[in-house]
Design a protein around this motif. Structure first.
Motif, PDB file in Angstrom:
ATOM      1  N   LYS A 123       1.192   2.706  -8.124  1.00 28.67           N
ATOM      2  CA  LYS A 123      -0.129   2.316  -8.262  1.00 28.67           C
ATOM      3  C   LYS A 123      -0.758   2.238  -9.549  1.00 28.67           C
ATOM      4  N   ARG A 157       5.062   7.247  -6.020  1.00 25.56           N
ATOM      5  CA  ARG A 157       4.154   6.180  -5.396  1.00 25.56           C
ATOM      6  C   ARG A 157       2.882   6.219  -6.098  1.00 25.56           C
ATOM      7  N   LEU A 158       2.473   7.248  -6.801  1.00 25.84           N
ATOM      8  CA  LEU A 158       1.241   7.106  -7.886  1.00 25.84           C
ATOM      9  C   LEU A 158       1.439   6.299  -9.082  1.00 25.84           C
ATOM     10  N   PRO A 169       5.282  11.634  -3.587  1.00 30.85           N
ATOM     11  CA  PRO A 169       3.968  11.309  -4.173  1.00 30.85           C
ATOM     12  C   PRO A 169       3.700  10.580  -5.511  1.00 30.85           C
ATOM     13  N   HIS A 190       4.674   1.783   1.776  1.00 30.99           N
ATOM     14  CA  HIS A 190       5.570   2.212   1.011  1.00 30.99           C
ATOM     15  C   HIS A 190       6.330   3.407   1.748  1.00 30.99           C
ATOM     16  N   SER A 236       0.950  -1.195   0.124  1.00 26.79           N
ATOM     17  CA  SER A 236       0.158  -0.076   0.013  1.00 26.79           C
ATOM     18  C   SER A 236       0.890   1.189   0.021  1.00 26.79           C
ATOM     19  N   GLU A 237       0.395   2.408  -0.355  1.00 19.62           N
ATOM     20  CA  GLU A 237       1.081   3.738  -0.155  1.00 19.62           C
ATOM     21  C   GLU A 237       1.714   3.851   1.269  1.00 19.62           C
ATOM     22  N   GLU A 238       0.849   3.514   2.188  1.00 18.01           N
ATOM     23  CA  GLU A 238       1.469   3.868   3.295  1.00 18.01           C
ATOM     24  C   GLU A 238       2.463   3.029   3.847  1.00 18.01           C
TER      25      GLU A 238
END
Length: 641
Positions: free
Chosen positions: A439, A435-436, A432, A423, A419-421
Motif C-alpha cells: 500500500k 501488504r502494508l 499484514p 491480495h 486491494s488488501e482484501e
C-alpha cells in the motif's frame, strides 16, 4: 374610518415615541459589529485535525500592507515518522544538521532552543525517542543576510507558533550559513511538554507559519519598497531557473504559444518589458522560439527543464561554498548516454539534496580525475559507502520490483483492481506487514501519476503498470545504478593483510589510470615483502585469496568479540539466530552486518535493504542456498528476504 370613533393624534416631545425599540435595535447593531470585528474562520480551520489558526498572526501595524510589500520568506515543512527505520531516523537528522561547515566560518552547526545555546542533542533525542512523529522546518528569509543573527528571530517565531497552537513546544534549532542564503533548521518534537501528541493544522503549516515568518521579517527590516520589488523582478529576467516571471508567462500561454501585444499604462508596460526580456533569455537557453515580432513558441517540457537547471545551479553553488574548487568541471551522471561506458572511481564527498528528508547526493571522482554528481536515489543512503570507497556507475536497467509484479498479478486476476482484501484471497500466506508495504508503494507511485486510488479503498491498476513502475524506479535514481566494488579506500588496501580489490585482474578496466597503476604496483611490492608473491608473479592464486578472506574475517570477528565481551556465532545450514541489527563492519572482502544480543553476535553479508533496519530486532536463518531474514522473531513470509 367611521364617525362614531374619531381619531385624535397626541403629539409629545421628539424622541419619546419608540425609544425602547430604538435601544433594542442599537444593541443588536452593536453586537453584530463586534462579531464582525473578530477574525472570521476560513473554510478549513483544522479544528478537528490540529491546532493553530490558518492565517498566521499579522500584526496591527502590518495589516495595511499588501502581500507584495511583505518581506519574502521560504518555509518548508516535513513531518517525519520513524516507521521501519526506528528512532535512528531522528538521531540521523539531528546529527546531520550539526555537520561541519554548516555554521559561520565553516564551523559545525550549533544547536539552540528557547533559553540557551550549545544544547546537548542527546537530551533532546532521549526525550523524543518514542515520539510518533517529528516536525522538520526550514525557514529561509530572502533578506536573511541583513537580519544578522537568526537566533533571536527564530525564538520570536517559535514563540508566535506556540501562541498560535496554544501549547508549549519542545524544539531545537540550528542556523546554517553554508549557502548563499542563511537559513534555520527547526526540529519540533511530536509531543509537547505534557506528553500530548502535537497535531498542527495542515493549512497553518503550509500558509500560516510562512505568514508569521514574513510578518516577523517585515517588522525587523521594514516593508519592501517599490524600488526593491522592481529590482527583484528585474533580476529574474536573466536567471537560469524557474522564476515568478515564468509563472506569469505560463499563465498567458495559449497551448504552447504566447503573444505579447503592446501595453498601456506605466505598470503594464513595465511588466511587459520584463516578460519580453525573460522570453528572449529563454530563447538563448533553447526553451523558446520566436514565431513573430511579438510572439514566441515554447518548447515541450520547458518548465521542468528550467526547474532542473535551477536544481543543478543550487548544487554547484553549494559545492562552491563547501568544497572550494570542486564545482569546476562538474559532470552530472544523469547525462550519460545509453551507450556510454561505465564510470569507475572513488567516493569523494556528500552534499545535501533534501535537508528535510536527509537525502544526499554523492560526488564521485573517476580515475581520470573527473568529478561526477550522483543523485541520492542511486544508492542506499541509509548506510552509504564512506569517502574513498571504490564504486562503479552505469545506466540503470529498467526492471520492475517484485512488489510491483505482485500487485499487477492480483489486479490482473481481479479485473484491474487491487486491494488488501483481494491480495489476501490471491495470496493467503502474505503477512499484514507485507501488504502494508504494498500500500505504501502504491501511494508513492500514485503521487507520480501511476495508479489511481478509489474512494472504496481499492486501487485501479492499468495494463502498463509494471512498465511505468519500473520507469519510475529508474527515474528516482536518475537512470543510474551505483555498485560498490570495495568498501575500503584504495590507499588502505595497499598494506592490508586481506584480499583487496586491487588484487583483481585489471580492476575496473581502468588500465590507463596512472594513479591506479601506481597503487597496484605498491600493493604487489607489499605482497612480495610478505612472501605471498614470487619475484615473477603479479597476482595471487585462488587459494591464497580465499585464505586471506578467511583470515580477515576471523581477525575482525575476534576483535569485535573482545570489545563487546560476547561470543561470536558461526551459523551453519539450518541454524537460526534472533538479535538486533547493530550496524555494519566494512571489510576488504565486503560489508558485513552485525546482528547480536546480550551474549552472542553474528556477522552476515550485508544487503542494501538492511540500511533502514539498524536498531531493530531481526531473525536470520542459514540455509543451504544462503541466508534469509525477517523482522522481529517471526519467520516466514511478509518482510522476509
Amino acid at each position: 374610518m367611521s364617525e362614531e370613533t374619531p381619531f385624535t393624534p397626541r403629539l409629545g416631545r421628539a424622541g419619546d415615541q419608540g425609544a425602547s425599540s430604538i435601544r433594542r435595535s442599537g444593541r443588536r447593531l452593536g453586537k453584530t459589529a463586534r462579531r464582525l470585528a473578530k477574525p472570521t474562520k476560513p473554510a478549513f480551520t483544522g479544528a478537528r485535525f490540529g491546532a493553530a489558526r490558518s492565517t498566521g498572526s499579522r500584526g496591527v501595524r502590518l495589516a495595511h500592507l499588501s502581500r507584495v510589500h511583505m518581506r519574502r520568506v521560504i518555509v518548508k515543512v516535513h513531518i517525519a515518522r520513524p516507521g521501519r527505520s526506528g528512532p535512528g531516523l531522528y538521531r540521523a537528522h539531528v546529527g546531520y544538521l550539526q555537520r561541519d561547515g554548516a555554521g559561520r566560518d565553516g564551523t559545525s552547526g550549533l544547536l539552540y532552543d528557547r533559553d540557551s545555546e550549545g544544547v546537548d542533542p542527546a537530551d533532546f533525542l532521549e526525550r523524543s525517542e518514542n515520539d510518533p512523529h517529528q516536525f522538520r522546518i526550514i525557514v529561509s528569509p530572502e533578506d536573511g543576510a541583513r537580519m544578522g543573527d537568526l537566533k533571536a528571530a527564530t525564538r520570536e517565531l517559535m514563540a508566535q507558533m506556540e501562541r498560535d497552537t496554544g501549547r508549549r513546544l519542545d524544539w531545537v534549532a540550528v542556523d546554517h550559513h553554508n549557502t548563499g542564503h542563511p537559513h534555520t533548521h527547526i526540529v519540533i518534537r511530536g509531543r509537547d511538554a505534557r506528553m500530548r501528541d502535537v497535531v498542527i493544522a495542515r493549512d497553518y503549516l503550509t500558509r500560516g507559519l510562512r505568514a508569521a515568518a514574513e510578518d516577523l521579517a517585515t517588522q525587523r527590516l521594514g516593508p519592501r519598497r517599490s524600488l526593491e520589488i522592481a529590482e527583484a523582478r528585474s533580476r529574474e529576467v536573466s536567471l537560469d531557473r524557474w522564476t515568478g516571471l515564468d509563472r506569469e508567462i505560463e499563465a498567458k500561454l495559449e497551448g504552447t504559444r504566447i503573444d505579447m501585444p503592446e501595453a498601456s499604462g506605466s505598470r503594464a508596460r513595465f511588466d511587459r518589458a520584463l516578460q519580453v526580456g525573460r522570453l528572449r533569455h529563454l530563447e538563448t537557453l533553447g526553451f523558446a522560439r520566436p514565431v513573430g515580432p511579438q510572439a514566441w513558441e515554447m518548447t515541450d517540457g520547458w518548465q521542468q527543464q528550467l526547474k532542473r537547471a535551477g536544481q543543478r545551479g543550487d548544487i554547484i553553488r553549494t559545492l562552491a561554498a563547501e568544497y572550494s574548487g570542486r564545482e569546476q568541471g562538474l559532470r552530472f551522471v544523469e547525462d550519460l548516454g545509453s551507450e556510454a561506458s561505465r564510470v569507475t572511481g572513488t567516493v569523494k564527498a556528500y552534499g545535501p539534496e533534501d535537508e528535510l528528508r536527509d537525502t544526499r547526493y554523492l560526488l564521485i571522482e573517476d580515475f581520470d580525475g573527473r568529478v561526477w554528481h550522483v543523485p541520492s536515489g542511486a544508492a542506499d543512503m541509509t548506510a552509504p559507502p564512506r569517502p574513498g570507497a571504490v564504486v562503479e556507475l552505469s545506466k540503470a536497467a529498467v526492471i520492475a520490483r517484485p512488489a510491483d509484479r505482485a500487485i499487477a498479478a492480483v489486479a490482473d486476476a481481479a479485473g484491474g483492481v487491487w486491494s488488501e482484501e483481494l491480495h489476501v484471497r490471491h495470496d493467503p500466506g502474505s503477512s499484514p506487514e507485507y501488504r502494508l508495504s504494498l500500500k505504501r508503494r502504491l501511494e508513492a507511485l500514485r503521487r507520480d501519476g501511476i495508479g489511481e486510488r478509489l474512494g472504496t479503498g481499492e486501487w485501479r491498476i492499468d495494463e502498463g503498470f509494471v512498465e511505468r513502475a519500473a520507469g519510475y524506479e529508474a527515474r528516482r535514481a536518475g537512470g543510474v545504478r551505483l555498485a560498490v566494488l570495495s568498501w575500503v579506500p584504495l590507499e588502505q588496501q595497499v598494506g592490508l593483510n586481506a584480499e583487496t580489490w586491487l588484487d583483481g585482474n585489471d580492476p575496473g578496466g581502468a588500465r590507463g589510470s596512472k594513479r591506479l597503476g601506481e597503487l597496484r604496483q605498491q600493493r604487489q611490492a607489499w605482497l612480495r615483502q610478505q612472501g605471498l608473491l614470487g619475484a615473477g608473479d603479479d597476482k595471487l592464486s585462488a587459494d591464497q585469496r580465499a585464505r586471506l578472506r578467511s583470515l580477515e574475517l576471523s581477525r575482525r570477528t575476534a576483535i569485535l568479540a573482545a570489545q563487546s565481551s560476547r561470543t561470536a556465532l558461526a551459523l551453519q545450514p539450518g541454524d537460526a539466530f534472533d538479535g538486533k541489527l547493530e550496524g555494519h563492519l566494512d571489510l576488504a572482502s565486503g560489508r558485513m552486518a552485525i546482528i547480536g544480543n546480550a551474549k552472542q553476535f553474528a556477522l552476515v553479508p550485508w544487503r542494501d535493504a538492511l540500511g533502514r533496519q539498524i536498531g531493530r530486532e531481526l531473525s536470520i536463518r542459514q540455509t543451504a542456498t544462503g541466508l534469509s531474514w525477517s523482522l522481529g522473531a517471526e519467520r516466514g513470509r511478509g518482510l522476509s528476504r
